[in-house]
Motif scaffolding. Structure first.
Motif, short mmCIF file in Angstrom:
data_model
loop_
_atom_site.label_atom_id
_atom_site.label_comp_id
_atom_site.label_asym_id
_atom_site.label_seq_id
_atom_site.Cartn_x
_atom_site.Cartn_y
_atom_site.Cartn_z
N LEU A 233 0.82 -1.21 0.00
CA LEU A 233 0.00 0.00 0.00
C LEU A 233 0.86 1.27 0.00
O LEU A 233 0.57 2.22 -0.72
CB LEU A 233 -0.90 -0.01 1.23
CG LEU A 233 -1.89 1.13 1.36
CD1 LEU A 233 -2.95 1.03 0.27
CD2 LEU A 233 -2.55 1.08 2.72
N LEU A 234 1.92 1.27 0.79
CA LEU A 234 2.77 2.45 0.92
C LEU A 234 3.88 2.45 -0.11
O LEU A 234 4.34 1.39 -0.54
CB LEU A 234 3.38 2.51 2.32
CG LEU A 234 2.40 2.70 3.47
CD1 LEU A 234 3.11 2.52 4.80
CD2 LEU A 234 1.74 4.06 3.39
N SER A 235 4.31 3.64 -0.49
CA SER A 235 5.45 3.78 -1.39
C SER A 235 6.37 4.87 -0.87
O SER A 235 6.00 5.63 0.03
CB SER A 235 4.98 4.12 -2.81
OG SER A 235 4.55 5.48 -2.86
N SER B 80 -6.76 4.19 6.79
CA SER B 80 -7.92 3.58 6.13
C SER B 80 -7.73 2.12 5.75
O SER B 80 -8.70 1.43 5.45
CB SER B 80 -8.30 4.39 4.88
OG SER B 80 -7.25 4.37 3.96
N SER B 81 -6.51 1.61 5.79
CA SER B 81 -6.27 0.23 5.37
C SER B 81 -6.31 -0.77 6.52
O SER B 81 -6.40 -1.97 6.28
CB SER B 81 -4.93 0.12 4.66
OG SER B 81 -3.88 0.35 5.58
N ASP C 280 5.11 8.36 -0.44
CA ASP C 280 4.25 8.71 0.70
C ASP C 280 5.05 9.31 1.85
O ASP C 280 4.47 9.63 2.89
CB ASP C 280 3.49 7.47 1.19
CG ASP C 280 2.46 7.00 0.19
OD1 ASP C 280 1.82 7.85 -0.44
OD2 ASP C 280 2.31 5.77 0.05
N ASP D 228 -1.11 11.79 2.45
CA ASP D 228 -1.66 10.65 1.71
C ASP D 228 -1.21 9.32 2.30
O ASP D 228 -1.99 8.38 2.39
CB ASP D 228 -1.29 10.72 0.23
CG ASP D 228 -2.01 11.84 -0.51
OD1 ASP D 228 -2.99 12.37 0.05
OD2 ASP D 228 -1.61 12.17 -1.63
N GLY D 229 0.05 9.23 2.69
CA GLY D 229 0.56 8.01 3.30
C GLY D 229 -0.12 7.73 4.63
O GLY D 229 -0.46 6.59 4.94
N LYS E 55 -3.57 6.46 4.03
CA LYS E 55 -3.50 5.05 3.61
C LYS E 55 -3.38 4.13 4.83
O LYS E 55 -4.04 3.11 4.91
CB LYS E 55 -2.31 4.81 2.68
CG LYS E 55 -2.50 5.34 1.29
CD LYS E 55 -1.25 5.08 0.47
CE LYS E 55 -1.31 5.69 -0.90
NZ LYS E 55 -0.07 5.46 -1.66
N ILE E 56 -2.50 4.51 5.76
CA ILE E 56 -2.33 3.71 6.98
C ILE E 56 -3.64 3.64 7.75
O ILE E 56 -4.10 2.58 8.14
CB ILE E 56 -1.21 4.30 7.87
CG1 ILE E 56 0.16 4.15 7.19
CG2 ILE E 56 -1.20 3.63 9.26
CD1 ILE E 56 1.27 4.94 7.85
#
Length: 115
Positions: A3-5, A28-29, A8, A21-22, A25-26
């Motif tokens: 999920l992360l890049s 909401s995932s 992020d 954004d990163g 992602k953390i």
């Protein structure tokens, strides 16, 4: 992990920080419930200040983090108005709350993936 890049995260003054954004992602995932509530808001023609509370829960476990975000109008450098100043203050408050509650996730990713 997928999920992360690296995009992020950003390195500021030699320290890796997760971008908004990163962090989203953390948040909401993971298999958790969360709420973001603005407790206090102050908006003047020179600055915006937001105090918010992020609550996360999984089962009977609940964790909360109060955080404050501030943005000064002069930071915008003529781009945007009061809305952008207020939005940036809220983003900063939410970012700090997520960093507080998920610091171990962020640290693990930085140590293992951002060398």
């Amino acid at each position: 992990m997928k999920l992360l890049s690296k995009n992020d995260f950003v390195k500021i003054n030699g320290v890796w920080e997760a971008k908004r954004d990163g962090l989203i992602k953390i948040l909401s995932s993971l298999p958790i419930s969360y709420t973001w509530e603005i407790k206090e808001k102050r908006l003047t023609d020179t600055y915006s200040e937001i105090l918010g509370v992020l609550s996360i829960s999984t089962g009977s476990i609940v964790r909360k983090s109060d955080s404050m975000g501030i943005c000064e109008y002069k930071e915008l450098k003529g781009n945007g108005g009061l809305h952008f100043m207020n939005a940036r203050a809220e983003t900063r408050a939410l970012k700090r709350a997520i960093e507080t509650l998920f610091g171990s996730v962020i640290n693990w990713y930085v140590v293992n993936c951002l060398k």
